[in-house]
Motif scaffolding. Structure first.
Motif, PDB file in Angstrom:
ATOM      1  N   ALA A  61      -7.990 -19.255 -77.582  1.00 24.44           N
ATOM      2  CA  ALA A  61      -7.236 -18.212 -76.880  1.00 24.44           C
ATOM      3  C   ALA A  61      -5.845 -18.705 -76.488  1.00 24.44           C
ATOM      4  N   HIS A  62      -5.761 -19.928 -76.012  1.00 28.46           N
ATOM      5  CA  HIS A  62      -4.460 -20.461 -75.596  1.00 28.46           C
ATOM      6  C   HIS A  62      -3.554 -20.680 -76.797  1.00 28.46           C
ATOM      7  N   ALA A  63      -4.102 -21.242 -77.881  1.00 29.02           N
ATOM      8  CA  ALA A  63      -3.272 -21.559 -79.048  1.00 29.02           C
ATOM      9  C   ALA A  63      -2.708 -20.299 -79.693  1.00 29.02           C
ATOM     10  N   VAL A  64      -3.540 -19.252 -79.846  1.00 27.36           N
ATOM     11  CA  VAL A  64      -3.069 -18.066 -80.566  1.00 27.36           C
ATOM     12  C   VAL A  64      -2.172 -17.173 -79.719  1.00 27.36           C
ATOM     13  N   THR A  65      -2.146 -17.388 -78.409  1.00 30.12           N
ATOM     14  CA  THR A  65      -1.288 -16.554 -77.552  1.00 30.12           C
ATOM     15  C   THR A  65      -0.138 -17.318 -76.907  1.00 30.12           C
ATOM     16  N   TRP A  89       8.658 -15.698 -80.175  1.00 30.01           N
ATOM     17  CA  TRP A  89       7.650 -14.884 -80.830  1.00 30.01           C
ATOM     18  C   TRP A  89       8.014 -13.406 -80.717  1.00 30.01           C
ATOM     19  N   GLN A  90       7.487 -12.626 -81.651  1.00 30.73           N
ATOM     20  CA  GLN A  90       7.604 -11.177 -81.596  1.00 30.73           C
ATOM     21  C   GLN A  90       6.205 -10.584 -81.387  1.00 30.73           C
ATOM     22  N   THR A  91       6.142  -9.289 -81.340  1.00 36.09           N
ATOM     23  CA  THR A  91       4.856  -8.595 -81.300  1.00 36.09           C
ATOM     24  C   THR A  91       4.845  -7.528 -82.389  1.00 36.09           C
ATOM     25  N   SER A  92       3.646  -7.090 -82.756  1.00 33.43           N
ATOM     26  CA  SER A  92       3.542  -6.088 -83.812  1.00 33.43           C
ATOM     27  C   SER A  92       2.235  -5.327 -83.684  1.00 33.43           C
ATOM     28  N   LYS A  93       2.249  -4.078 -84.124  1.00 37.22           N
ATOM     29  CA  LYS A  93       0.996  -3.344 -84.281  1.00 37.22           C
ATOM     30  C   LYS A  93       0.326  -3.813 -85.569  1.00 37.22           C
ATOM     31  N   LEU A  94      -1.005  -3.766 -85.577  1.00 38.38           N
ATOM     32  CA  LEU A  94      -1.732  -4.259 -86.741  1.00 38.38           C
ATOM     33  C   LEU A  94      -1.413  -3.479 -88.010  1.00 38.38           C
ATOM     34  N   SER A 183       2.561 -12.758 -92.213  1.00 39.86           N
ATOM     35  CA  SER A 183       1.333 -13.033 -91.463  1.00 39.86           C
ATOM     36  C   SER A 183       0.432 -13.990 -92.225  1.00 39.86           C
ATOM     37  N   ASN A 184      -0.028 -15.021 -91.538  1.00 39.40           N
ATOM     38  CA  ASN A 184      -0.933 -16.005 -92.111  1.00 39.40           C
ATOM     39  C   ASN A 184      -2.371 -15.596 -91.797  1.00 39.40           C
ATOM     40  N   PRO A 185      -3.210 -15.354 -92.810  1.00 42.82           N
ATOM     41  CA  PRO A 185      -4.576 -14.877 -92.557  1.00 42.82           C
ATOM     42  C   PRO A 185      -5.396 -15.798 -91.654  1.00 42.82           C
ATOM     43  N   SER A 186      -5.244 -17.108 -91.804  1.00 37.86           N
ATOM     44  CA  SER A 186      -6.047 -18.031 -91.005  1.00 37.86           C
ATOM     45  C   SER A 186      -5.709 -17.907 -89.521  1.00 37.86           C
ATOM     46  N   THR A 218     -10.388   3.514 -86.159  1.00 37.79           N
ATOM     47  CA  THR A 218      -9.279   3.190 -87.053  1.00 37.79           C
ATOM     48  C   THR A 218      -7.935   3.306 -86.356  1.00 37.79           C
ATOM     49  N   ASN A 219      -7.733   4.373 -85.613  1.00 34.51           N
ATOM     50  CA  ASN A 219      -6.446   4.567 -84.939  1.00 34.51           C
ATOM     51  C   ASN A 219      -6.195   3.467 -83.916  1.00 34.51           C
ATOM     52  N   ALA A 220      -7.253   3.082 -83.180  1.00 35.53           N
ATOM     53  CA  ALA A 220      -7.112   2.013 -82.190  1.00 35.53           C
ATOM     54  C   ALA A 220      -6.806   0.684 -82.867  1.00 35.53           C
ATOM     55  N   PHE A 221      -7.451   0.430 -83.999  1.00 40.45           N
ATOM     56  CA  PHE A 221      -7.186  -0.801 -84.749  1.00 40.45           C
ATOM     57  C   PHE A 221      -5.735  -0.821 -85.222  1.00 40.45           C
ATOM     58  N   ASN A 222      -5.303   0.253 -85.839  1.00 40.12           N
ATOM     59  CA  ASN A 222      -3.939   0.305 -86.384  1.00 40.12           C
ATOM     60  C   ASN A 222      -2.881   0.097 -85.311  1.00 40.12           C
ATOM     61  N   ASN A 223      -3.129   0.599 -84.120  1.00 37.28           N
ATOM     62  CA  ASN A 223      -2.127   0.542 -83.053  1.00 37.28           C
ATOM     63  C   ASN A 223      -2.359  -0.598 -82.072  1.00 37.28           C
ATOM     64  N   PHE A 224      -3.322  -1.465 -82.387  1.00 43.84           N
ATOM     65  CA  PHE A 224      -3.587  -2.628 -81.546  1.00 43.84           C
ATOM     66  C   PHE A 224      -2.413  -3.606 -81.681  1.00 43.84           C
ATOM     67  N   VAL A 225      -1.852  -4.009 -80.559  1.00 39.00           N
ATOM     68  CA  VAL A 225      -0.657  -4.865 -80.560  1.00 39.00           C
ATOM     69  C   VAL A 225      -1.062  -6.329 -80.442  1.00 39.00           C
ATOM     70  N   VAL A 226      -0.483  -7.161 -81.291  1.00 41.62           N
ATOM     71  CA  VAL A 226      -0.814  -8.584 -81.333  1.00 41.62           C
ATOM     72  C   VAL A 226       0.465  -9.417 -81.326  1.00 41.62           C
ATOM     73  N   PRO A 227       0.362 -10.683 -80.938  1.00 41.25           N
ATOM     74  CA  PRO A 227       1.514 -11.579 -81.054  1.00 41.25           C
ATOM     75  C   PRO A 227       1.885 -11.796 -82.524  1.00 41.25           C
ATOM     76  N   LEU A 228       3.156 -12.031 -82.759  1.00 38.61           N
ATOM     77  CA  LEU A 228       3.645 -12.318 -84.111  1.00 38.61           C
ATOM     78  C   LEU A 228       4.549 -13.545 -84.049  1.00 38.61           C
ATOM     79  N   PRO A 229       3.948 -14.747 -84.127  1.00 43.44           N
ATOM     80  CA  PRO A 229       4.762 -15.964 -84.149  1.00 43.44           C
ATOM     81  C   PRO A 229       5.478 -16.088 -85.492  1.00 43.44           C
ATOM     82  N   PRO A 230       6.515 -16.937 -85.571  1.00 42.89           N
ATOM     83  CA  PRO A 230       7.106 -17.251 -86.873  1.00 42.89           C
ATOM     84  C   PRO A 230       6.027 -17.782 -87.819  1.00 42.89           C
ATOM     85  N   LEU A 231       6.157 -17.512 -89.093  1.00 46.28           N
ATOM     86  CA  LEU A 231       5.112 -17.838 -90.057  1.00 46.28           C
ATOM     87  C   LEU A 231       4.722 -19.308 -90.025  1.00 46.28           C
ATOM     88  N   GLU A 232       5.711 -20.206 -90.000  1.00 52.73           N
ATOM     89  CA  GLU A 232       5.393 -21.634 -90.012  1.00 52.73           C
ATOM     90  C   GLU A 232       4.616 -22.036 -88.758  1.00 52.73           C
TER      91      GLU A 232
END
Length: 283
Positions: A61-65, A89-94, A183-186, A218-232
């Motif tokens: 939880a700490h690492a991904v946020t 970091w940025q943020t993005s909807k899924l 976005s990195n899948p891992s 589906t709508n909740a998933f699509n609009n769920f907001v997540v952190p978006l760190p730089p790819l590296e």
């Protein structure tokens, strides 16, 4: 499946050893002491396992946020389940990062995949457990690298990246990254699984929690907001968690193996004591 049981007639005809009463008391006293010590050791190891699992959850939880740099400048995230994120970091909807797919197989004979909390696995039909469909031609295709998610039950469901070519229930959600340069899948797999473990998805779900039917529509998933760190940085976080989680899982496995051995030892101590193979006179 054949079920074996002991009926009253079998029990009445069973012979048992009957040591003198004073010997019985010494055996009981011996086993009370030895079994209590073993049980205490098992409880301590179970607590260690619980602490390791909680540590793993908090580490992810700490690492991904928050990232890996403890000195990083932070900013408000504007995400309801994360207070602050690193300032770069940025943020993005899924829906901007992932695309939901629904490719119906249309044929039989493909590997049927189950989404379990141990990951995506080919369904084991030999056990006779679980639900079976009359036909699997209406199941949806899953390719290696696809995410597959049981969003129908957020209490016992799970999400994983498939290593298999196959099909899964049409009720599940299959999706993939729109752009691997963004976005990195891992990284996002760790984030999604954290959202299950910490029940983050509950804030956007529908259903009744105590009945085990919390669903992420589906709508909740699509609009769920997540952190978006730089790819590296996403890649570094994923690599760091890969290494740390393997070490934690190995520590948990060692404790589980020791608990199993203690259980076997406990049974052997009881067996040897009640059959006279251990001298309990000094107990």
């Amino acid at each position: 499946m054949k079920v074996f049981h002991v009926n009253q007639g079998n029990l009445h005809e069973t012979y048992v050893t009957v040591p003198p009463c004073d010997v019985q008391r010494r055996i009981v006293s011996y086993l009370d002491e030895r079994c209590a010590a073993i049980d205490d050791d098992v409880k301590k190891r179970q607590k260690v396992i619980e602490r390791l699992k909680e540590y793993k959850k908090s580490l992810i939880a700490h690492a991904v946020t928050k990232g890996l740099d403890p000195t990083a400048e932070m900013k408000d995230s504007d995400i309801k389940w994360v207070d602050q994120i690193p300032s770069n970091w940025q943020t993005s909807k899924l829906k901007a990062l992932f695309q939901i797919t629904k490719r119906i197989a249309g044929v039989e004979g493909l590997t049927v995949l189950s989404i379990t909390q141990d990951g995506i696995r080919p369904k084991d039909f030999s056990t006779g457990k679980g639900q079976f469909a009359e036909t699997y031609s209406h199941y949806q295709l899953v390719h290696p690298g696809d995410f597959a998610m049981n969003h129908m039950d957020l209490l016992t469901g799970w999400v994983d990246i498939s290593r298999y070519e196959g099909v899964t229930s049409p009720d599940y959600r299959v999706f993939s990254a729109r752009d691997l340069a963004v976005s990195n899948p891992s990284y996002y797999l760790y984030l999604f699984q954290m959202c299950y473990l910490n029940r983050v998805f509950f804030g956007s779900a529908n259903g009744v929690a105590d009945k085990g039917r919390m669903r992420l529509q589906t709508n909740a998933f699509n609009n769920f907001v997540v952190p978006l760190p730089p790819l590296e940085e996403q890649k570094r976080i994923a690599a760091y968690l890969d290494e740390r989680c393997v070490a934690i899982d190995e520590a948990i496995s060692r404790q589980e193996q020791l608990i199993e051995k203690l259980g076997e030892y406990r049974k052997s101590v009881i067996h040897h004591a009640v059959t006279g193979k251990i001298d309990c006179t000094e107990a």
